[in-house]
Write a protein that holds these residues in place. Structure first.
Motif, short mmCIF file in Angstrom:
data_model
loop_
_atom_site.label_atom_id
_atom_site.label_comp_id
_atom_site.label_asym_id
_atom_site.label_seq_id
_atom_site.Cartn_x
_atom_site.Cartn_y
_atom_site.Cartn_z
N LYS A 282 24.64 50.47 -8.84
CA LYS A 282 24.91 51.01 -7.51
C LYS A 282 25.35 52.47 -7.62
O LYS A 282 26.15 52.82 -8.49
CB LYS A 282 26.02 50.21 -6.82
CG LYS A 282 25.66 48.75 -6.52
CD LYS A 282 24.78 48.64 -5.30
CE LYS A 282 24.60 47.17 -4.91
NZ LYS A 282 23.78 47.04 -3.69
N ASP A 283 24.84 53.31 -6.71
CA ASP A 283 25.24 54.71 -6.73
C ASP A 283 26.43 54.95 -5.82
O ASP A 283 27.02 54.01 -5.27
CB ASP A 283 24.06 55.62 -6.39
CG ASP A 283 23.64 55.52 -4.92
OD1 ASP A 283 24.29 54.80 -4.13
OD2 ASP A 283 22.65 56.20 -4.57
N SER A 284 26.78 56.22 -5.64
CA SER A 284 27.97 56.57 -4.84
C SER A 284 27.81 56.22 -3.37
O SER A 284 28.79 56.16 -2.64
CB SER A 284 28.25 58.08 -4.98
OG SER A 284 27.11 58.84 -4.63
N ASN A 285 26.57 55.98 -2.94
CA ASN A 285 26.31 55.57 -1.54
C ASN A 285 26.05 54.07 -1.43
O ASN A 285 25.55 53.60 -0.41
CB ASN A 285 25.12 56.36 -0.99
CG ASN A 285 25.39 57.85 -0.91
OD1 ASN A 285 26.45 58.26 -0.44
ND2 ASN A 285 24.46 58.66 -1.40
N ASP A 286 26.37 53.37 -2.51
CA ASP A 286 26.19 51.91 -2.56
C ASP A 286 24.73 51.48 -2.50
O ASP A 286 24.41 50.37 -2.09
CB ASP A 286 26.99 51.22 -1.44
CG ASP A 286 27.34 49.78 -1.80
OD1 ASP A 286 27.61 49.52 -2.99
OD2 ASP A 286 27.34 48.92 -0.90
N LYS A 287 23.86 52.38 -2.93
CA LYS A 287 22.44 52.04 -3.01
C LYS A 287 22.09 51.69 -4.45
O LYS A 287 22.59 52.29 -5.40
CB LYS A 287 21.59 53.22 -2.53
CG LYS A 287 21.72 53.52 -1.05
CD LYS A 287 20.80 54.67 -0.66
CE LYS A 287 20.93 54.97 0.84
NZ LYS A 287 20.05 56.10 1.25
N THR A 288 21.21 50.70 -4.60
CA THR A 288 20.82 50.27 -5.94
C THR A 288 19.83 51.24 -6.57
O THR A 288 18.85 51.63 -5.94
CB THR A 288 20.19 48.87 -5.89
OG1 THR A 288 21.15 47.94 -5.35
CG2 THR A 288 19.78 48.41 -7.28
N ILE A 289 20.14 51.64 -7.80
CA ILE A 289 19.25 52.52 -8.56
C ILE A 289 18.79 51.78 -9.82
O ILE A 289 19.61 51.29 -10.60
CB ILE A 289 19.96 53.83 -8.98
CG1 ILE A 289 20.31 54.66 -7.75
CG2 ILE A 289 19.08 54.63 -9.92
CD1 ILE A 289 21.01 55.95 -8.08
N SER A 290 17.49 51.72 -9.98
CA SER A 290 16.92 51.17 -11.20
C SER A 290 16.12 52.26 -11.88
O SER A 290 15.28 52.92 -11.25
CB SER A 290 16.00 49.98 -10.88
OG SER A 290 15.27 49.60 -12.04
N LEU A 291 16.37 52.47 -13.16
CA LEU A 291 15.63 53.51 -13.88
C LEU A 291 14.13 53.22 -13.85
O LEU A 291 13.31 54.14 -13.78
CB LEU A 291 16.14 53.59 -15.33
CG LEU A 291 15.57 54.73 -16.17
CD1 LEU A 291 15.96 56.08 -15.59
CD2 LEU A 291 16.06 54.61 -17.61
N ALA A 292 13.78 51.94 -13.86
CA ALA A 292 12.37 51.56 -13.87
C ALA A 292 11.64 52.03 -12.62
O ALA A 292 10.41 52.25 -12.65
CB ALA A 292 12.24 50.04 -14.00
N ASP A 293 12.37 52.22 -11.53
CA ASP A 293 11.75 52.65 -10.28
C ASP A 293 11.16 54.06 -10.38
O ASP A 293 10.30 54.44 -9.58
CB ASP A 293 12.76 52.62 -9.13
CG ASP A 293 13.16 51.19 -8.76
OD1 ASP A 293 12.41 50.27 -9.12
OD2 ASP A 293 14.21 51.01 -8.12
N PHE A 294 11.64 54.85 -11.34
CA PHE A 294 11.18 56.23 -11.47
C PHE A 294 9.97 56.37 -12.39
O PHE A 294 9.38 57.44 -12.48
CB PHE A 294 12.31 57.12 -12.00
CG PHE A 294 13.49 57.21 -11.08
CD1 PHE A 294 13.53 58.15 -10.07
CD2 PHE A 294 14.56 56.33 -11.22
CE1 PHE A 294 14.62 58.23 -9.21
CE2 PHE A 294 15.66 56.41 -10.37
CZ PHE A 294 15.69 57.36 -9.36
#
Length: 299
Positions: free
Chosen positions: A165-177
């Motif tokens: 989760k990032d600072s805005n509570d959004k999920t970040i997956s490295l695979a998405d990039f």
């Protein structure tokens, strides 16, 4: 007879421990002796570096300033060269003393440092050369674990994935990039002065390349969320993505073999690590800048 056997075993154990202690002391003495010239040279260069920095802070002539800055870069290069030469001597010594725990301790200290960053294969070779007793010791097992994380985070390896989760509570997956953008992962903290000093430089790189497929993910080691979030606002770096190890209860820094900050990792569109920088220096900045330029400004 049984008492005599126990007595004999006790004497043998004491004798072995005494011999090992003597061996360790002898190896420690040898290590100290071959390190001394490198230590002396480092202290000499460091004194020149401090003197040069004092001149930089007081000089007013622009030409002279440029000369001093170039001299500073040259001195830093000499320090790096001295450390690498020292490391190579340590490798040689460790190969010649495969039964010594002191040899293992010596190279174990180096494995996560800047000067050892490009020497995974040599660390592995030296470690495998140690005796089974040394490799299976507690410190040997710790070294094996370090080499595991070193291997998976070195240049040329697939970057370890994460879903956080990032600072805005959004999920970040490295695979998405993957297949979309180049990612610079910047391990930092609001209390880290060298990290903060690099932010203007990083902001310029982001501004220059963000529309060409360049993204930054800053991962903080802050233990206080307020300090972290306030630093993001204060330094005006809200434009890119921010993740807290604490808030995610994550050990992704371990996966990337982070032993100190700042620590930067550049990942290409295929998810492969193509650059890694430990600590802060003009050389690191120049290296990152040139690599990004070769990617985004190639004719």
């Amino acid at each position: 007879m049984k008492n005599l056997n126990f007595l004999f075993i006790g004497i043998v154990l004491l004798t072995c421990n005494f011999v090992n202690a003597q061996d360790d002391a002898a190896v420690e003495k040898e290590i100290a002796e071959f390190h001394q010239p490198y230590k002396t040279k480092f202290e000499s260069i460091l004194a020149l570096t401090k003197q040069n920095q004092l001149e930089i802070e007081t000089v007013k002539d622009s030409v002279k300033l440029q000369q001093l800055l170039l001299k500073g870069d040259s001195l830093i290069n000499e320090i790096d060269k001295n450390r690498i030469n020292e490391l190579n001597q340590e490798f040689k010594f460790a190969k010649e003393h495969p039964n010594s725990i002191k040899s293992l301790e010596m190279i174990r200290i180096r494995v996560g440092r800047f000067e050892g960053m490009n020497y995974y294969d040599t660390f592995e070779e030296v470690f495998q050369n140690f005796s089974p007793e040394i490799k299976n010791s507690e410190k040997g097992k710790e070294m094996a674990e370090k080499l595991k994380y070193f291997k998976q985070s070195k240049v040329g390896s697939p970057a370890p994935n994460f879903i956080l989760k990032d600072s805005n509570d959004k999920t970040i997956s490295l695979a998405d990039f993957k297949n979309k953008e180049y990612i610079l992962i910047d391990f930092w903290a609001s209390w880290c002065a060298p990290c903060l000093e690099e932010l203007p430089y990083i902001k310029e790189l982001y501004k220059k390349y963000q529309h060409q497929g360049f993204e930054i993910i800053s991962i903080t080691e802050d233990k206080e969320s307020d300090s972290w979030k306030n630093a993001i606002i204060k330094n005006k770096i809200e434009s890119w993505k921010h993740i807290s190890l604490l808030e995610n209860q994550s050990k992704i820094d371990k996966e990337y073999f982070v032993n100190g900050i700042p620590h930067k990792v550049l990942i290409d569109k295929n998810g492969i690590i193509i650059g890694k920088w430990k600590g802060t220096s003009e050389n690191n900045k120049r290296d990152l800048q040139q690599l990004l330029k070769s990617i985004f400004e190639a004719e």
